[in-house]
Design an enzyme around this catalytic site. Structure first.
Site, PDB file in Angstrom:
ATOM      1  NE  ARG A 157      36.579  56.560  37.928  1.00 24.90           N
ATOM      2  CZ  ARG A 157      37.410  56.100  38.682  1.00 24.90           C
ATOM      3  NH1 ARG A 157      38.107  57.019  39.384  1.00 24.90           N
ATOM      4  NH2 ARG A 157      37.942  55.049  38.609  1.00 24.90           N
ATOM      5  CG  LEU A 217      30.575  63.143  33.875  1.00 28.59           C
ATOM      6  CD1 LEU A 217      29.226  63.659  33.485  1.00 28.59           C
ATOM      7  CD2 LEU A 217      30.985  62.156  33.119  1.00 28.59           C
ATOM      8  CG  HIS A 224      23.981  64.396  45.624  1.00 31.30           C
ATOM      9  ND1 HIS A 224      25.198  63.715  45.828  1.00 31.30           N
ATOM     10  CD2 HIS A 224      23.877  65.103  46.753  1.00 31.30           C
ATOM     11  CE1 HIS A 224      25.934  64.057  46.919  1.00 31.30           C
ATOM     12  NE2 HIS A 224      25.120  64.741  47.586  1.00 31.30           N
TER      13      HIS A 224
END
Length: 195
Positions: A86, A88, A104
């Site tokens: 999600r 932020l 990542h």
């Protein structure tokens, strides 16, 4: 720590606790998915958990405020987003900005977003890897803390490459979190200093 998946980075951080030089501890694990395996990993280790589902709120802004409140209960010095799927929002980043890091599976700024491994393969790169960066308001655009390279093999598919990246990513996030715990995380523009 924020998780949405199996929690392999969380497991690596929990395992690192046995090293006295690590100096960090996981004070709480939050997820947007009550079925996330990372919650089971945390519970098995005796770490408190919470779930803040987007579907339980009228909009993303309300969810973002609730997530910030839930994380705030644990009074973390650093928020680690590892596999948290999600974005932020402003309320969260206002409260914890500069103290939120993300992993990542690509060498940013190349291949940001949810499909970094697939995008790297499709582009035909010979080297990809993983990045730990400070979270800002963009999608994988924050200042880079550390990166490690992973060679793309001729017979790689998305699954095989991602598994090799995850192995390197686990070691990288443990290293970065340990270094932050032993020192300081200083962000000056796009440059990051640890300790």
């Amino acid at each position: 720590m924020l998780v949405s998946g199996a929690g392999s980075n969380l497991a690596a951080l929990l395992a690192a606790r046995s090293d006295p030089a690590f100096s960090a501890r996981v004070v709480g694990v939050l997820s947007d998915d009550p079925g996330a395996g990372g919650l089971d990993v945390a519970r098995a280790a005796g770490v408190a958990t919470a779930v803040v589902r987007l579907a339980d709120f009228p909009d993303r802004a309300a969810w973002d405020v609730a997530l910030a409140e839930a994380v705030g209960v644990f009074s973390p010095t650093l928020v680690v987003s590892a596999g948290f799927m999600r974005i932020l929002g402003p309320s969260f980043l206002t409260r914890f900005g500069g103290r939120v890091i993300n992993t990542h599976p690509a060498l940013l700024p190349a291949f940001p977003g949810a499909h970094g491994v697939r995008d790297a393969l499709a582009y035909g790169v010979r080297v990809t890897g993983c990045t730990v960066h400070v979270v800002d308001e963009g999608i994988d655009t924050g200042p880079i803390i550390a990166q490690r390279a992973v060679e793309v093999l001729d017979d790689d598919d998305e699954a095989s490459l991602h598994e090799r990246i995850k192995t390197v990513e686990r070691a990288l996030v443990v290293d970065v979190v340990g270094r932050v715990a032993r020192g300081d995380l200083t962000v000056e523009g796009r440059r990051v200093r640890l300790g």
